[in-house]
Structure formats: structure tokens, C-alpha cells
Motif scaffolding. Structure first.
Motif, mmCIF file in Angstrom:
data_model
loop_
_atom_site.group_PDB
_atom_site.id
_atom_site.type_symbol
_atom_site.label_atom_id
_atom_site.label_comp_id
_atom_site.label_asym_id
_atom_site.label_seq_id
_atom_site.Cartn_x
_atom_site.Cartn_y
_atom_site.Cartn_z
ATOM 1 N N GLU A 129 0.866 -1.176 0.000
ATOM 2 C CA GLU A 129 0.000 0.000 0.000
ATOM 3 C C GLU A 129 0.907 1.230 0.000
ATOM 4 O O GLU A 129 2.074 1.148 0.417
ATOM 5 N N PRO A 130 0.424 2.380 -0.491
ATOM 6 C CA PRO A 130 1.246 3.604 -0.458
ATOM 7 C C PRO A 130 1.674 3.914 0.972
ATOM 8 O O PRO A 130 0.877 3.810 1.916
ATOM 9 N N TYR A 131 2.944 4.267 1.140
ATOM 10 C CA TYR A 131 3.447 4.593 2.467
ATOM 11 C C TYR A 131 3.343 6.087 2.695
ATOM 12 O O TYR A 131 3.953 6.893 1.989
ATOM 13 N N ASN A 132 2.564 6.458 3.716
ATOM 14 C CA ASN A 132 2.360 7.864 4.048
ATOM 15 C C ASN A 132 2.672 8.128 5.518
ATOM 16 O O ASN A 132 2.001 8.933 6.170
ATOM 17 N N GLY A 133 3.659 7.418 6.036
ATOM 18 C CA GLY A 133 4.067 7.645 7.416
ATOM 19 C C GLY A 133 3.368 6.781 8.438
ATOM 20 O O GLY A 133 3.549 6.983 9.648
ATOM 21 N N GLN A 134 2.545 5.805 8.012
ATOM 22 C CA GLN A 134 1.860 4.941 8.974
ATOM 23 C C GLN A 134 2.874 4.036 9.688
ATOM 24 O O GLN A 134 3.994 3.835 9.209
ATOM 25 N N PRO A 135 2.506 3.484 10.862
ATOM 26 C CA PRO A 135 3.423 2.630 11.620
ATOM 27 C C PRO A 135 3.885 1.429 10.786
ATOM 28 O O PRO A 135 3.113 0.875 9.992
ATOM 29 N N VAL A 136 5.132 1.024 10.975
ATOM 30 C CA VAL A 136 5.708 -0.095 10.239
ATOM 31 C C VAL A 136 6.058 -1.195 11.238
ATOM 32 O O VAL A 136 6.995 -1.060 12.035
ATOM 33 N N ASP A 137 5.283 -2.275 11.213
ATOM 34 C CA ASP A 137 5.526 -3.409 12.109
ATOM 35 C C ASP A 137 6.502 -4.353 11.411
ATOM 36 O O ASP A 137 6.109 -5.297 10.727
ATOM 37 N N GLY A 138 7.786 -4.103 11.569
ATOM 38 C CA GLY A 138 8.812 -4.836 10.847
ATOM 39 C C GLY A 138 9.550 -5.848 11.683
ATOM 40 O O GLY A 138 9.247 -6.055 12.875
ATOM 41 N N SER A 171 6.359 -6.332 7.871
ATOM 42 C CA SER A 171 6.258 -5.107 7.081
ATOM 43 C C SER A 171 7.610 -4.418 6.905
ATOM 44 O O SER A 171 8.476 -4.481 7.772
ATOM 45 N N PHE A 172 7.785 -3.761 5.758
ATOM 46 C CA PHE A 172 8.939 -2.883 5.539
ATOM 47 C C PHE A 172 8.621 -1.921 4.402
ATOM 48 O O PHE A 172 7.720 -2.160 3.594
ATOM 49 N N VAL A 173 9.355 -0.818 4.372
ATOM 50 C CA VAL A 173 9.135 0.238 3.380
ATOM 51 C C VAL A 173 10.216 0.156 2.315
ATOM 52 O O VAL A 173 11.392 -0.054 2.608
ATOM 53 N N LYS A 174 9.793 0.343 1.060
ATOM 54 C CA LYS A 174 10.739 0.301 -0.045
ATOM 55 C C LYS A 174 10.272 1.278 -1.120
ATOM 56 O O LYS A 174 9.075 1.571 -1.235
ATOM 57 N N GLN A 241 5.759 7.904 -3.440
ATOM 58 C CA GLN A 241 7.133 7.506 -3.764
ATOM 59 C C GLN A 241 7.574 6.216 -3.074
ATOM 60 O O GLN A 241 8.457 5.532 -3.558
ATOM 61 N N ASN A 242 6.972 5.877 -1.958
ATOM 62 C CA ASN A 242 7.358 4.670 -1.222
ATOM 63 C C ASN A 242 6.152 3.762 -1.018
ATOM 64 O O ASN A 242 5.003 4.224 -0.988
ATOM 65 N N LEU A 243 6.443 2.467 -0.851
ATOM 66 C CA LEU A 243 5.391 1.485 -0.599
ATOM 67 C C LEU A 243 5.684 0.741 0.699
ATOM 68 O O LEU A 243 6.847 0.431 1.009
ATOM 69 N N LEU A 244 4.604 0.453 1.433
ATOM 70 C CA LEU A 244 4.700 -0.395 2.612
ATOM 71 C C LEU A 244 4.321 -1.815 2.180
ATOM 72 O O LEU A 244 3.185 -2.072 1.774
ATOM 73 N N HIS A 245 5.291 -2.736 2.235
ATOM 74 C CA HIS A 245 5.062 -4.131 1.882
ATOM 75 C C HIS A 245 4.791 -4.944 3.141
ATOM 76 O O HIS A 245 5.377 -4.685 4.196
#
Length: 368
Positions: A129-138, A171-174, A241-245
């Protein structure tokens, strides 16, 4: 040409062409316990449950079934059922049904065996999903629990249901794989130039020796696809510009049903039984049910053994068996023989709904 129109032709080589809509193979790292994902579309590994999650049948276990009385249908019930049937057919007259003479009502013993196996299946797939600063449970919060260790709330027994759960710590951002983190992609319609050649004058600015009225003599028109910008907002990251996978676990509960009715009435289509109910005089429910033994109809005993073994073989390798239920129904079936106007006919009354099947009816004339 005014200054605004001149700007439409600007080409920005820094804006990338569109990449793939799904992450290419190798784009995402493996998460322990969820290996098998390649990151492509349609990638949905199935996770068989650990052996301890499925019950094991005991040897030499069987189930006894009580005897049951075959129901009979009276002449009044048979006649009313036939009248109701012919009144639903516009080509039939109800006169024969009202005035026929019954010769014999033959009750036929029909058993329907049903086996239900309620299973739980788990699969997973990468989602983003588009990453807009939401928490990242990585992974920094710990290892992801195995697919079958994730807790879910069981639905009502035998109800088909699907639940989707985000796998903890997966989860991680890329950077967005489609726009390479630019947020925009080059317009494929105008190749990033913001303008397209006028189709009316083929870019000449004149048509039939007159100034083209479509492009006002410029030979080019604003690209409608990108509104003259030469680029579009990325359809995958929506400009972020970034995605949360993350890995999405899909839990599927399904009631797998098989039915069997012995085929012993050549004049009566067995498919008609699918539309009616019977009297369930025997219901056996447990985590695992066992083959029926000692029932008067040996074919039901044989089918019970075959179906139970088939369900165990079919489902334990891919799913978790939560519960089983086997049922024997007595499906009412009466063959009614009658005469009308000196000729012999017959019809069937079947199911607790008293449906009618008749291979031949005395008259198809609506004027009688």
C-alpha cells in the motif's frame, strides 16, 4: 503560440517510464516461515498444517445406525400434490388429477447419505500500500509467527468464511517499483512531451489549404491523457514515492459436502432429489466420524467408508479438519399408479415438500 503552449512541449528525461504493476521477482526478501514467495502476481503459497493440528482416526472404529420406518403417502396427499403440480403448468388441465382413480401407492425406501468435513486452509501473499508515514511493524519487533501460529476467531461451525490477517513483523518500506521512487511516471500516450500531433491535419497546421480549426494551426494538441504535463501520478504509490510491503495471511473456512443416493429407480431422475429435503433420522457429529456398520442398506455402509477415507486423504494434506458430520436422510418417494379414461398412468411424489414428477400426463389441453 503563447508561452503556456510552449511549455507543453517540455520533455523531462528524469521522469521514468512505467515499471511493472507488481514487484518483480527478487524484489522482496524472504520472511522466515513464509518462503516460496517470488513477489509476482498470483503468488499464493499454501501451508499444510503441522501433523498435530489434524486428528488421526482410530483403528476398528465404526458407527451403528438405528432402523427406521418407511413413510407412506395417502391418496388425498398424492392427489393434492398432483393438482398443485399441474396447476403450475399452463398446458395441463387439472381435470384428470381431480377425477383419476388410484390403483396403487407404492412407498419406496430411499436413503441419502451426506458427509460434511469442515476445514481450515491457510495461504499467504505479499501485499503493498502507499506509504504515508503509517506505523511499520517490521522484523525489528521480532520474528514473524508461523502461518498456523497466528490466532484467528473461529466462525460459526460449518459456515463458509474467509478472513485476511496482516502477518505480524512482516512489514517494511521500499521505493515504489513502478516509478522508482519518483512519484510520477512518463505519459505513454504522448511519450512525456505533453502534446500530440493533431489527427485532423496530421501535424501540418492546415487542412484543405485552411488553418486547422482543431489545433488552431499549431499542428499539435494538448495530451488529454496527462493534461499536457507529460507525466502522470504513479498508479501504484499514488505519488507517495514509497510502498509499505507486508504479508497477508488468508484463512479460509469451508464446509466440504458430498451426497450419495443409491440409483434404484430407472423411471425416476436422481437429480430431482437434489431439490428436496428428507427426514434426517441419523446424525453423527465429531472431530472425525467413523464408517457406518450394520445398516440394512449395505451400499450406504460401503459409501460411508469410501467417502470418509476420501475426505481424510483429500483434506489432511492441505487443510486442518475441524469437524465432521455424517447424516442419513430418509427421502420420501411414492410411486402412484392410477387410471383415467380407461388408460393407466403413474407419477412420483417425492421429498418432504411433496414434489411431483410425472413422465406422462393424461392431457396437455387447457380446454378440458
Amino acid at each position: 503560440m503563447d508561452e503556456k503552449d510552449e511549455d507543453l512541449g517540455t520533455f523531462d528525461p528524469n521522469i521514468p517510464e512505467e515499471g511493472p504493476s507488481a514487484p518483480p521477482p527478487g524484489w522482496l526478501d524472504d520472511i522466515h516461515g513464509y518462503q516460496g514467495h517470488q513477489g509476482g502476481e498470483g503468488d499464493n503459497p499454501l501451508y499444510p498444517p503441522p501433523p498435530a493440528y489434524n486428528p488421526q482416526p482410530e483403528l476398528n472404529r465404526n458407527t451403528l445406525v438405528p432402523n427406521v420406518r418407511v413413510p407412506t403417502v395417502s391418496e388425498d396427499v398424492a392427489r393434492d400434490a398432483l393438482i398443485k403440480f399441474v396447476e403450475s403448468k399452463w398446458r395441463y388441465s387439472s381435470k384428470p388429477a381431480r377425477n383419476l382413480t388410484f390403483k396403487e401407492l407404492k412407498a419406496i425406501t430411499v436413503y441419502r447419505y451426506r458427509l460434511e468435513t469442515y476445514t481450515e486452509t491457510r495461504t499467504s501473499a505479499w501485499q503493498f500500500e502507499p506509504y504515508n508515514g503509517q506505523p511499520v511493524d517490521g522484523p525489528q519487533y521480532g520474528a514473524s509467527p508461523p502461518p498456523w501460529a497466528i490466532q484467528v476467531t473461529l466462525p460459526q461451525r460449518y459456515a463458509d468464511q474467509v478472513e485476511k490477517v496482516r502477518v505480524p513483523h512482516s512489514s517494511f518500506v521500499k521505493l515504489c517499483h513502478k516509478c522508482n521512487g519518483c512519484g510520477n511516471t512518463r505519459c505513454n500516450s504522448c511519450f512525456g512531451r505533453g502534446q500530440k500531433r493533431c489527427t485532423f491535419c496530421h501535424g501540418h497546421g492546415r487542412s484543405r489549404n485552411k488553418r486547422c480549426t482543431s489545433c488552431h494551426g499549431r499542428g499539435r494538441k494538448r495530451c488529454l491523457s496527462c493534461h499536457g504535463r507529460g507525466h502522470k501520478t504513479c498508479s501504484v504509490c499514488h505519488g507517495s514515492q514509497n510502498l509499505l510491503h507486508f504479508i497477508l495471511l488468508t484463512v479460509t473456512w469451508k464446509n466440504n459436502i458430498d451426497n450419495f443416493i443409491p440409483d434404484r429407480q430407472p423411471e425416476f431422475p436422481d437429480k430431482n432429489f437434489e431439490k428436496v429435503s428428507g427426514d434426517p433420522f441419523f446424525i453423527d457429529e465429531n472431530m472425525l466420524v467413523y464408517p457406518i456398520q450394520g445398516f440394512p442398506d449395505q451400499e450406504i455402509c460401503d459409501v460411508s467408508t469410501k467417502m470418509i477415507n476420501d475426505h481424510l486423504l483429500r483434506f489432511t494434506s492441505t487443510s486442518r479438519i475441524l469437524q465432521q458430520r455424517q447424516t442419513i436422510e430418509l427421502v420420501p418417494l411414492t410411486h402412484a399408479y392410477y387410471s383415467y379414461s380407461g388408460k393407466d398412468y403413474s407419477f412420483f411424489v417425492y421429498g418432504t415438500e411433496n414434489k411431483v414428477f410425472t413422465p406422462k400426463y393424461p392431457s396437455a389441453c387447457t380446454l378440458l
